[in-house]
Scaffold this active site. Structure first.
Site, PDB file in Angstrom:
ATOM      1  N   GLU A  58       0.898  -1.154   0.311  1.00  0.00           N
ATOM      2  CA  GLU A  58      -0.069   0.029  -0.174  1.00  0.00           C
ATOM      3  C   GLU A  58       0.846   1.268  -0.022  1.00  0.00           C
ATOM      4  O   GLU A  58       0.635   2.235  -0.715  1.00  0.00           O
ATOM      5  CB  GLU A  58      -0.966   0.063   1.269  1.00  0.00           C
ATOM      6  N   TYR A 142      -6.801   5.910   4.631  1.00  0.00           N
ATOM      7  CA  TYR A 142      -6.946   5.105   3.641  1.00  0.00           C
ATOM      8  C   TYR A 142      -6.020   3.686   3.802  1.00  0.00           C
ATOM      9  O   TYR A 142      -6.277   2.437   3.715  1.00  0.00           O
ATOM     10  CB  TYR A 142      -6.503   5.847   2.120  1.00  0.00           C
ATOM     11  N   ASP A 160      -9.646   5.717  -2.184  1.00  0.00           N
ATOM     12  CA  ASP A 160      -8.408   6.550  -2.865  1.00  0.00           C
ATOM     13  C   ASP A 160      -9.048   6.965  -4.032  1.00  0.00           C
ATOM     14  O   ASP A 160     -10.256   7.074  -4.523  1.00  0.00           O
ATOM     15  CB  ASP A 160      -7.428   5.126  -2.989  1.00  0.00           C
ATOM     16  N   CYS A 214     -13.153   1.626 -15.073  1.00  0.00           N
ATOM     17  CA  CYS A 214     -13.834   2.913 -14.622  1.00  0.00           C
ATOM     18  C   CYS A 214     -12.533   3.987 -14.811  1.00  0.00           C
ATOM     19  O   CYS A 214     -12.413   4.616 -13.859  1.00  0.00           O
ATOM     20  CB  CYS A 214     -14.521   3.005 -13.351  1.00  0.00           C
ATOM     21  N   CYS A 221     -17.292   1.336 -20.161  1.00  0.00           N
ATOM     22  CA  CYS A 221     -18.814   1.182 -19.755  1.00  0.00           C
ATOM     23  C   CYS A 221     -19.612  -0.046 -19.897  1.00  0.00           C
ATOM     24  O   CYS A 221     -20.121  -0.828 -19.041  1.00  0.00           O
ATOM     25  CB  CYS A 221     -19.664   2.458 -19.862  1.00  0.00           C
ATOM     26  N   CYS A 224     -18.592  -3.082 -17.853  1.00  0.00           N
ATOM     27  CA  CYS A 224     -18.428  -2.739 -16.480  1.00  0.00           C
ATOM     28  C   CYS A 224     -19.646  -3.640 -15.513  1.00  0.00           C
ATOM     29  O   CYS A 224     -20.699  -3.568 -15.925  1.00  0.00           O
ATOM     30  CB  CYS A 224     -18.843  -1.281 -16.127  1.00  0.00           C
ATOM     31  N   CYS A 230     -25.057   2.598 -12.122  1.00  0.00           N
ATOM     32  CA  CYS A 230     -24.399   3.550 -12.376  1.00  0.00           C
ATOM     33  C   CYS A 230     -25.289   5.011 -12.935  1.00  0.00           C
ATOM     34  O   CYS A 230     -25.756   4.872 -14.227  1.00  0.00           O
ATOM     35  CB  CYS A 230     -23.279   3.176 -13.312  1.00  0.00           C
TER      36      CYS A 230
HETATM   37 FE1  SF4 Z   1     -17.512   3.723 -14.312  1.00  0.00          FE
HETATM   38 FE2  SF4 Z   1     -20.344   3.765 -14.458  1.00  0.00          FE
HETATM   39 FE3  SF4 Z   1     -19.050   3.298 -16.623  1.00  0.00          FE
HETATM   40 FE4  SF4 Z   1     -19.073   1.421 -14.842  1.00  0.00          FE
HETATM   41  S1  SF4 Z   1     -20.715   2.178 -15.914  1.00  0.00           S
HETATM   42  S2  SF4 Z   1     -17.234   2.216 -15.949  1.00  0.00           S
HETATM   43  S3  SF4 Z   1     -18.999   2.825 -12.913  1.00  0.00           S
HETATM   44  S4  SF4 Z   1     -18.955   5.311 -15.418  1.00  0.00           S
END
Ligand code: SF4
Length: 415
Positions: A58, A142, A160, A214, A221, A224, A230
Site C-alpha cells: 500500500e 486509506y 483512494d 472505470c 462502461c 462494467c 451507475c
Molecule cells: Fe464507471 Fe459507471 Fe462506466 Fe462503470 S458504468 S465504468 S462505474 S462510469
C-alpha cells in the site's frame, strides 16, 4: 453531525447494495490481476506477516503505478520479509532499494514505523483501522482501512483516487471531489457499501474497477459489472427523461454534491463529467546548480563526487552531485560564481568559476516542484588528492557503476 446527503447521491436500498456487492465480487473473482502482494496476503497464515506484506504494498502503491511497483515490491520482500528484518535495516539500505520509486520519505517512514512496531508493540501489528492509523507513523485513513480490511477482515471501507472516481460516477457526484465535504460523503458511502463477509476483496475490487475499467479518460462502461447501478452511465445513455430523477435539481436549493451550476453537464464528456476537481495549483519553479566533479580513479577509470542530502526534507538522505539552490532571476555568470563558492567550501581550496564547464539543463518534475538542474562539470585531471571537508555532510567518490547502485534519485540519474 453533517446533514445526510441527498438520497440520489447515496445508496440506501439494501437490495441494490447487495446486488452491487455481488456483481462486483463476481467480476473481481473472474478478472482480478495477479499481483505479488495479493498472492502473499492470501497465502500467509501469520497475521503480522500478512499485515506487513499488505502495508508495504500500500505504501509503495501511493502515487505510483502498479507496473512500476511489482519489481520493487518483490525485491523489498525478499530482502526484508518481516517487520523485524526491516527494523534492523539502515536508512541507507532502504533509500538504495527505494531509488527510482519517488516520494522517498515513504520508505523512510515505513522503516521508522516498523521499528516502532518491533520496539513498542512487541512486533504485533495493530489489528483495526483505528489503531493502525493512531499508532503507525505514515499510515493515514486509506492505508489503515486497506490493511485492516485486506489482512484482518475488518468491514471498513477505503477511499483512494480510483474509488473516488467510481463512486462519483455511480452517484453523479459533480462537486469538487477533493473538497472535505465530498470526501466525507464518499467515506460514508464506502463504509455502507463494503461487503461484510469479504471486505478486503470488496475494497480491492472497487479499486481494481477504477484502475482497469472505470479509468479516467475512456472508461469501458460496456464491460462494467456495476453499470446497472451507475447514474452517470444512465445519464449518458438516456439523458434526463422524465422517469429518471433530474440529478441537477436534487435536494432543496443548491445541492452540495451536484455538478456546479456554472459548469453543468457537458454531453460531449459523457460519464467523464465525473469526478470534477478544483484547478490544481501550478508546481513551484526552482533552479538548482549542480556540478559533476570528475577525477581519474586509481585504475584510470573516472570517478565522480557524490554528497549526501540532509536527513529531512525533499529527497532526504539521498546522494547527489554537489548542488546549490539558486535564486530565480540570477545571471548565468553569477550562477557560476555561486556554484564555484559552494564547491570551494566542499574542497577546502579555491575553485575558479571559469573552470566550470556548462553542460546543459535537466528538467525534473516532482509532484509540487518544477525543478531545473543547471549542470556544470569540473574535471580534476591528475588531482587525486582533493581534500573534502569532513565537517560537511558525507561525501564519497564513486565510479559510474557505483553511482547507479547508490541511493540516488531519478533526477540525479538524468543529470
Ligand atoms: Fe464507471 Fe459507471 Fe462506466 Fe462503470 S458504468 S465504468 S462505474 S462510469
Amino acid at each position: 453531525a453533517p446533514a445526510p446527503p441527498p438520497a440520489r447521491h447515496f445508496f440506501s436500498d439494501p437490495a441494490e447494495i447487495e446486488a452491487l456487492r455481488s456483481n462486483l465480487l463476481a467480476w473481481y473473482d473472474r478478472c482480478k490481476r495477479d499481483l505479488p502482494w495479493r498472492a502473499l496476503a492470501a497465502m500467509e497464515p501469520d497475521a503480522d506477516r500478512r499485515g506487513y506484506a499488505v502495508w508495504v504494498s500500500e505504501i509503495m502503491l501511493q502515487q505510483t503505478q502498479v507496473a512500476t511497483v511489482i519489481d520493487y515490491y518483490n525485491r523489498w520482500m525478499q530482502k526484508w520479509p518481516t517487520l523485524q528484518a526491516l527494523a534492523q535495516a539502515s536508512l541507507e539500505e532502504v533509500n538504495k532499494l527505494w531509488a527510482g520509486l519517488g516520494y522517498y520519505s515513504r520508505g523512510k517512514r515505513l522503516q521508522e514505523a516498523a521499528r516502532k512496531v518491533v520496539s513498542e508493540l512487541a512486533g504485533r501489528m495493530p489489528r483495526t483501522a483505528e489503531e493502525l492509523q493512531k499508532l503507525l507513523p505514515g499510515v493515514g485513513r486509506y492505508t489503515a482501512g486497506a490493511i485492516a480490511s485486506i489482512s484482518y477482515g475488518q468491514a471498513t471501507g477505503v477511499v483512494d483516487g480510483n474509488v473516488i472516481r467510481v463512486l462519483c460516477r455511480l452517484r453523479c457526484i459533480g462537486a469538487d471531489s477533493s473538497s472535505p465535504a465530498v470526501i466525507d460523503r464518499l467515506w460514508d458511502m464506502a463504509n455502507v457499501l463494503v461487503d461484510r463477509s469479504r471486505p478486503g476483496d470488496f475494497n480491492q475490487a472497487l479499486m481494481e474497477l477504477g484502475a482497469t475499467v472505470c479509468v479516467p479518460k475512456a472508461p469501458l462502461c460496456g464491460e462494467c459489472p456495476v453499470k446497472q447501478h451507475c447514474q452517470a452511465w444512465r445519464r449518458k445513455l438516456f439523458g434526463n427523461p422524465p422517469k429518471v430523477p433530474d440529478v441537477e435539481n436534487c435536494g432543496v436549493g443548491e445541492c452540495p454534491l451536484c455538478l456546479p451550476a456554472t459548469e453543468p453537464w457537458d454531453s460531449s464528456l459523457g460519464v467523464t463529467n465525473f469526478p470534477r476537481k478544483a484547478a490544481k495549483k501550478p508546481p513551484r519553479a526552482m533552479r538548482t546548480a549542480t556540478c559533476v566533479l570528475e577525477r581519474r580513479g586509481c585504475h584510470g577509470a573516472p570517478e565522480y563526487l557524490i554528497v549526501q542530502r540532509p536527513s529531512s526534507g525533499l529527497l532526504a538522505g539521498l546522494w547527489e552531485f554537489p548542488s546549490l539552490p539558486l535564486a530565480q532571476d540570477l545571471q548565468k555568470e553569477r550562477e557560476r560564481e555561486e556554484l564555484a563558492d559552494h564547491l570551494q567550501a566542499w574542497m577546502g581550496r579555491p575553485v575558479e568559476a571559469k573552470g566550470l564547464r556548462f553542460i546543459g539543463e535537466v528538467i525534473h518534475i516532482f509532484s509540487h516542484i518544477h525543478q531545473t538542474y543547471v549542470v556544470y562539470s569540473l574535471p580534476l585531471d591528475g588531482d587525486r588528492d582533493v581534500t573534502l571537508d569532513p565537517a560537511l555532510s558525507s561525501s564519497r567518490w564513486v565510479t559510474e557503476d557505483e553511482f547507479h547502485a547508490s541511493a540516488v534519485s531519478t533526477a540525479m540519474k538524468k543529470v
